[in-house]
Scaffold this motif. Sequence first.
Motif, mmCIF file in Angstrom:
data_model
loop_
_atom_site.group_PDB
_atom_site.id
_atom_site.type_symbol
_atom_site.label_atom_id
_atom_site.label_comp_id
_atom_site.label_asym_id
_atom_site.label_seq_id
_atom_site.Cartn_x
_atom_site.Cartn_y
_atom_site.Cartn_z
ATOM 1 N N VAL A 10 0.390 13.596 49.131
ATOM 2 C CA VAL A 10 -0.346 12.346 49.330
ATOM 3 C C VAL A 10 0.470 11.364 50.172
ATOM 4 N N LEU A 11 1.764 11.242 49.884
ATOM 5 C CA LEU A 11 2.608 10.334 50.656
ATOM 6 C C LEU A 11 2.613 10.719 52.137
ATOM 7 N N CYS A 12 2.781 11.999 52.431
ATOM 8 C CA CYS A 12 2.839 12.439 53.833
ATOM 9 C C CYS A 12 1.525 12.169 54.554
ATOM 10 N N ALA A 72 12.316 5.690 48.701
ATOM 11 C CA ALA A 72 13.239 5.319 49.775
ATOM 12 C C ALA A 72 12.549 5.356 51.135
ATOM 13 N N ILE A 73 11.682 6.347 51.354
ATOM 14 C CA ILE A 73 10.972 6.451 52.634
ATOM 15 C C ILE A 73 10.129 5.204 52.888
ATOM 16 N N VAL A 74 9.340 4.823 51.893
ATOM 17 C CA VAL A 74 8.475 3.655 52.053
ATOM 18 C C VAL A 74 9.299 2.403 52.287
ATOM 19 N N SER A 130 4.472 16.403 40.777
ATOM 20 C CA SER A 130 5.419 15.910 41.786
ATOM 21 C C SER A 130 5.025 16.379 43.178
ATOM 22 N N ALA A 131 4.669 17.652 43.308
ATOM 23 C CA ALA A 131 4.286 18.179 44.620
ATOM 24 C C ALA A 131 3.041 17.483 45.152
ATOM 25 N N ASN A 132 2.098 17.139 44.281
ATOM 26 C CA ASN A 132 0.906 16.401 44.712
ATOM 27 C C ASN A 132 1.283 15.034 45.272
ATOM 28 N N VAL A 148 9.417 15.311 52.936
ATOM 29 C CA VAL A 148 9.926 14.151 52.205
ATOM 30 C C VAL A 148 11.439 14.057 52.326
ATOM 31 N N VAL A 149 12.129 15.166 52.076
ATOM 32 C CA VAL A 149 13.598 15.152 52.170
ATOM 33 C C VAL A 149 14.036 14.888 53.599
ATOM 34 N N ALA A 150 13.418 15.579 54.549
ATOM 35 C CA ALA A 150 13.831 15.446 55.950
ATOM 36 C C ALA A 150 13.614 14.027 56.460
ATOM 37 N N LEU A 151 12.465 13.451 56.154
ATOM 38 C CA LEU A 151 12.168 12.109 56.663
ATOM 39 C C LEU A 151 13.069 11.066 56.020
ATOM 40 N N ALA A 152 13.306 11.173 54.715
ATOM 41 C CA ALA A 152 14.203 10.223 54.049
ATOM 42 C C ALA A 152 15.599 10.289 54.649
ATOM 43 N N LEU A 153 16.109 11.484 54.849
ATOM 44 C CA LEU A 153 17.438 11.644 55.440
ATOM 45 C C LEU A 153 17.484 11.112 56.868
ATOM 46 N N ALA A 154 16.463 11.435 57.648
ATOM 47 C CA ALA A 154 16.451 11.032 59.052
ATOM 48 C C ALA A 154 16.425 9.508 59.189
ATOM 49 N N ILE A 155 15.591 8.837 58.392
ATOM 50 C CA ILE A 155 15.478 7.378 58.488
ATOM 51 C C ILE A 155 16.789 6.705 58.088
ATOM 52 N N PHE A 156 17.376 7.149 56.977
ATOM 53 C CA PHE A 156 18.577 6.464 56.490
ATOM 54 C C PHE A 156 19.831 6.857 57.263
ATOM 55 N N SER A 157 19.784 7.931 58.001
ATOM 56 C CA SER A 157 20.932 8.304 58.830
ATOM 57 C C SER A 157 20.781 7.767 60.252
ATOM 58 N N TYR A 158 19.689 8.124 60.920
ATOM 59 C CA TYR A 158 19.530 7.783 62.334
ATOM 60 C C TYR A 158 19.057 6.345 62.561
#
Length: 557
Positions: free
Chosen positions: A97-99, A535-537, A91-93, A203-213
């Motif tokens: 890779v996504l980032c 969700a990020i993608v 999972s961490a890998n 991953v958590v921060a970006l997903a939250l930021a996109i769906f909130s802001y």
Amino acid sequence: MKEPISPPSDGVPAPEGPADLIDTDYVIGQDNIIGEFKLNLDIHGKVFAISALVTLFFVILTLALHSEVEPLFTGLRNWLTSHLTWFFLLSANIFVVLCLVLVVSPLGKVRIGGANARPDFSYSAWFSMLFAAGMGIGLMFYGVSEPMSHFASSLGGTSLDGGMRSDWAPLGAAVGNPEAAARLGMAASIFHWGLHPWAIYAVVALALAIFSYNKGLPLTMRSIFYPMLGERIWGWPGHAIDILAVFATLFGLATSLGLGASQATAGLGYLFGTPGGDTTMVLLIIGITLIAILSIVAGVDKGVRRLSEINMVLAFLLLAFVIVVGPTLVIFTGVLDNLVAYITHLPALSAPFGREDANFSQGWTAFYWAWWISWSPFVGMFIARVSRGRSVREFIIAVLLIPSLVSVVWMTAFGGTAVNQLVTTGFEGVQDAALELQLFVMLGELPLTAITSFVGIVLVVVFFVTSSDSGSLVIDTITAGGKVDAPKPQRVFWAVIEGLIAIALLLGGGLVALQAMAVSTGLPFTLVLLAGCFAIVKGLLSEHRLINPKYRKTSIT
């Protein structure tokens, strides 16, 4: 510096410029209990009540049955790390890779908060808060001890017991070769503090930021699941996700607060001869929790931001001191050498299958990944809250790459100095000292010991305060249904709860209990992070198509 924008009390700021808002009838805070029982309340009834009651029950049970709790916690941690190491590593890998892909992809141009949004904080204030919230206490605790531990185990080589390796060395060790053992030990240490943990946070921060802001949803973990669950996130599926986030944050924080309390207690005993033991640590936790409450009352800008900036200045002054008066040439050359060693050993260290170094991969790496994941709702939500106005590319570089490089420098300076003391002068004091004392014993071999050790204690304490303060802010946001400006007494309540959990787990089994609970909450939350990747993608694709006319706009669902 531009002053931070104060969000409205009923939610997050609206996007600035073109935005692909999610069409939902839900209003942030619509399910909240407001001003009941003649109290200044603004809470999501179900999430707050279940989180608070279950947590209080756990604290009481742990204190009442502490002798029975320790073996239970120990067995839980051992089972999770021995059976699911592959899952944590794999999972961490994926997160790393996504980032890295997002940094170089066109999606990196998307701006958090809308195409016209501008940052709420300066670079210095932003980075200070990122680093202080992310892993300040951990670097102070493990910056010396972990490189020394991996060096010693690598130098000792491998050993077999019943056909299985019984040593704690990473990979194949480096028996009898101090230079190779130092490189492998440093690579293993950087591995635990470099790209992977910061990718988990990102991953958590970006997903939250996109769906909130950008999408207009509440700043809570349930918002990440909108592409998968749709309007069901406002019901019990969403409640369960937010409650899990509260538990993960509480126990992840408690683990670090327990580490910080044990190190500060050891440092006070080393410098001033104060008594150690549980009593001192409990008193220290109580005292620092009170300081955190004062910071909470002061607010994010006056409290967390200023404390974080003070801590960053002290941390870099201590780092500069060690570089200047320590083995300067060894440190300077070691930064590049250790970075190369990290990159060289990274594929083998991150391999989820076919590992022969079970003790290392299970006892070190699996625990670390579960610990970082348990911290991710707290750190991720805090990073999201202070990152509005940054582009995705800028965000990932600041959250992933720069802190990883700082970790390389920190580990090289502190851990490399301790290893150098052992190899060149034969000083075994650091190696023989208790884990929480090794930083102070290393500093004891340098000039101005009393001053630098005292600065180290102050750093641990202030990191302790900023973690508690930031964690209370995040938990309060979750339990207030996504409101980012809920009444301050609620944050005070959660700061007190964090302190009680740290005390209960220390008395109920020490650091073993703290670490076991971090692992146990990290496991289910790994699934949340994997959903966050999708969700990020999904969210960034809709934003990218919106701001680039040549792409046809599509819906988020």
